[in-house]
Design a protein around this motif. Structure first.
Motif, PDB file in Angstrom:
ATOM      1  N   SER A   1      -8.058   5.989  14.639  1.00 24.35           N
ATOM      2  CA  SER A   1      -8.718   6.422  15.859  1.00 24.35           C
ATOM      3  C   SER A   1      -7.838   7.250  16.773  1.00 24.35           C
ATOM      4  O   SER A   1      -8.328   8.082  17.504  1.00 24.35           O
ATOM      5  CB  SER A   1      -9.191   5.194  16.642  1.00 24.35           C
ATOM      6  N   ILE A   2      -6.563   6.963  16.770  1.00 27.83           N
ATOM      7  CA  ILE A   2      -5.661   7.691  17.654  1.00 27.83           C
ATOM      8  C   ILE A   2      -4.445   8.111  16.851  1.00 27.83           C
ATOM      9  O   ILE A   2      -4.109   7.496  15.843  1.00 27.83           O
ATOM     10  CB  ILE A   2      -5.215   6.847  18.863  1.00 27.83           C
ATOM     11  N   PHE A   3      -3.839   9.134  17.288  1.00 25.68           N
ATOM     12  CA  PHE A   3      -2.615   9.607  16.658  1.00 25.68           C
ATOM     13  C   PHE A   3      -1.579   9.771  17.744  1.00 25.68           C
ATOM     14  O   PHE A   3      -1.911   9.845  18.918  1.00 25.68           O
ATOM     15  CB  PHE A   3      -2.867  10.935  15.934  1.00 25.68           C
ATOM     16  N   THR A   4      -0.341   9.833  17.341  1.00 22.79           N
ATOM     17  CA  THR A   4       0.704  10.043  18.327  1.00 22.79           C
ATOM     18  C   THR A   4       0.401  11.331  19.073  1.00 22.79           C
ATOM     19  O   THR A   4      -0.062  12.296  18.485  1.00 22.79           O
ATOM     20  CB  THR A   4       2.087  10.155  17.658  1.00 22.79           C
ATOM     21  N   PRO A   5       0.638  11.329  20.362  1.00 22.28           N
ATOM     22  CA  PRO A   5       0.350  12.548  21.120  1.00 22.28           C
ATOM     23  C   PRO A   5       1.123  13.729  20.534  1.00 22.28           C
ATOM     24  O   PRO A   5       2.290  13.601  20.194  1.00 22.28           O
ATOM     25  CB  PRO A   5       0.850  12.236  22.528  1.00 22.28           C
ATOM     26  N   SER A   6       0.448  14.826  20.415  1.00 19.65           N
ATOM     27  CA  SER A   6       1.137  15.991  19.875  1.00 19.65           C
ATOM     28  C   SER A   6       1.873  16.689  21.009  1.00 19.65           C
ATOM     29  O   SER A   6       1.331  16.876  22.088  1.00 19.65           O
ATOM     30  CB  SER A   6       0.153  16.947  19.208  1.00 19.65           C
ATOM     31  N   VAL A   7       3.074  17.013  20.753  1.00 24.98           N
ATOM     32  CA  VAL A   7       3.884  17.741  21.713  1.00 24.98           C
ATOM     33  C   VAL A   7       3.924  19.180  21.239  1.00 24.98           C
ATOM     34  O   VAL A   7       4.184  19.446  20.078  1.00 24.98           O
ATOM     35  CB  VAL A   7       5.313  17.159  21.764  1.00 24.98           C
TER      36      VAL A   7
ATOM     37  N   TRP B   1       0.803  -1.217   0.000  1.00 24.64           N
ATOM     38  CA  TRP B   1       0.000   0.000   0.000  1.00 24.64           C
ATOM     39  C   TRP B   1       0.841   1.275   0.000  1.00 24.64           C
ATOM     40  O   TRP B   1       0.296   2.370   0.091  1.00 24.64           O
ATOM     41  CB  TRP B   1      -0.964  -0.012   1.185  1.00 24.64           C
ATOM     42  N   GLY B   2       2.154   1.175  -0.105  1.00 27.14           N
ATOM     43  CA  GLY B   2       2.994   2.365  -0.206  1.00 27.14           C
ATOM     44  C   GLY B   2       3.227   3.083   1.104  1.00 27.14           C
ATOM     45  O   GLY B   2       3.557   4.264   1.105  1.00 27.14           O
ATOM     46  N   PHE B   3       3.084   2.401   2.226  1.00 23.85           N
ATOM     47  CA  PHE B   3       3.337   3.010   3.522  1.00 23.85           C
ATOM     48  C   PHE B   3       4.819   2.848   3.855  1.00 23.85           C
ATOM     49  O   PHE B   3       5.206   2.093   4.737  1.00 23.85           O
ATOM     50  CB  PHE B   3       2.448   2.374   4.595  1.00 23.85           C
ATOM     51  N   ALA B   4       5.656   3.557   3.125  1.00 22.28           N
ATOM     52  CA  ALA B   4       7.103   3.403   3.232  1.00 22.28           C
ATOM     53  C   ALA B   4       7.713   4.222   4.366  1.00 22.28           C
ATOM     54  O   ALA B   4       8.739   3.854   4.914  1.00 22.28           O
ATOM     55  CB  ALA B   4       7.767   3.783   1.910  1.00 22.28           C
ATOM     56  N   ASP B   5       7.095   5.324   4.717  1.00 18.65           N
ATOM     57  CA  ASP B   5       7.658   6.194   5.754  1.00 18.65           C
ATOM     58  C   ASP B   5       7.451   5.596   7.140  1.00 18.65           C
ATOM     59  O   ASP B   5       6.424   4.967   7.413  1.00 18.65           O
ATOM     60  CB  ASP B   5       7.015   7.578   5.700  1.00 18.65           C
ATOM     61  N   ASP B   6       8.429   5.844   8.022  1.00 18.71           N
ATOM     62  CA  ASP B   6       8.353   5.294   9.383  1.00 18.71           C
ATOM     63  C   ASP B   6       7.076   5.692  10.095  1.00 18.71           C
ATOM     64  O   ASP B   6       6.450   4.868  10.762  1.00 18.71           O
ATOM     65  CB  ASP B   6       9.556   5.746  10.217  1.00 18.71           C
TER      66      ASP B   6
ATOM     67  N   LEU C   1       4.167   6.344   8.932  1.00  9.88           N
ATOM     68  CA  LEU C   1       3.022   5.607   8.400  1.00  9.88           C
ATOM     69  C   LEU C   1       3.004   4.174   8.937  1.00  9.88           C
ATOM     70  O   LEU C   1       1.957   3.661   9.336  1.00  9.88           O
ATOM     71  CB  LEU C   1       3.076   5.585   6.871  1.00  9.88           C
ATOM     72  N   ARG C   2       4.160   3.559   8.941  1.00 11.95           N
ATOM     73  CA  ARG C   2       4.236   2.179   9.461  1.00 11.95           C
ATOM     74  C   ARG C   2       3.910   2.130  10.951  1.00 11.95           C
ATOM     75  O   ARG C   2       3.257   1.193  11.419  1.00 11.95           O
ATOM     76  CB  ARG C   2       5.608   1.580   9.174  1.00 11.95           C
ATOM     77  N   ARG C   3       4.337   3.153  11.702  1.00 12.47           N
ATOM     78  CA  ARG C   3       4.007   3.189  13.137  1.00 12.47           C
ATOM     79  C   ARG C   3       2.495   3.249  13.338  1.00 12.47           C
ATOM     80  O   ARG C   3       1.938   2.546  14.183  1.00 12.47           O
ATOM     81  CB  ARG C   3       4.670   4.391  13.818  1.00 12.47           C
TER      82      ARG C   3
END
Length: 170
Positions: free
Chosen positions: A85-91, A56-61, A63-65
């Motif tokens: 549903s969730i995203f990495t917490p924004s700092v 699916w072209g999810f080559a960037d780290d 995206l894979r995370r």
């Protein structure tokens, strides 16, 4: 419609979390089969997730995370399956900047001199390494749809043009 891809007028150079979220939402909207495929994978099998990411072209780290996090989340919470549903917490990123000049009338500094120092301060801020103008996108939803369809859905430019081109050829 215009959207700023960040908070305020400047952001840290490098990956833009607001743009990343817009892209993931466009993938869910335009290429839902990618999320269905991810949800069907075994979260404990790294090779399955790598195969999915390649396909699916999810080559960037980043995206894979997100994929790895979500396939596990969907296993434990099937009602959320197929949705980001969730995203990495924004700092909150705060640049290290020199102190702004102040004007103390009691020291007798002429107003013109204060304005000169203030303009020099602004010029210094604009040259600060690592700062970039916050990206602004016109009609951003469509641009992220194009990106998702091209990058993940593997649509050609011709197919994108056929779907999105208006009567004026834009």
């Amino acid at each position: 419609m215009r959207i700023r891809l960040g908070a305020g007028d400047i952001s840290a150079s490098g990956p833009n979390p607001a743009a990343q979220i817009c892209f993931l939402e466009a993938v869910a909207l335009c290429v839902p089969q990618a999320l269905d495929d991810l949800a069907s994978r075994d979260a404990t099998d790294a090779s399955q997730l790598q195969a999915w990411a390649r396909h699916w072209g999810f080559a960037d780290d980043w995206l894979r995370r997100h994929a790895r996090t979500h396939v596990r989340l969907w296993r434990d919470h099937p009602d959320l399956r197929g949705r980001w549903s969730i995203f990495t917490p924004s700092v909150r990123w705060e640049p290290i900047l020199p102190a702004a000049p102040s004007w103390n009338l009691t020291k007798g500094e002429p107003e013109a001199e204060y304005h000169r120092r203030h303009k020099a301060y602004i010029a210094t801020l604009k040259r600060t390494p690592g700062l970039a103008a916050t990206p602004e996108k016109r009609d951003s939803g469509v641009h992220f749809e194009w990106l998702a369809l091209h990058h993940v859905g593997r649509w050609t430019y011709k197919r994108l043009a056929e779907r999105y081109q208006n009567t004026e050829g834009n």
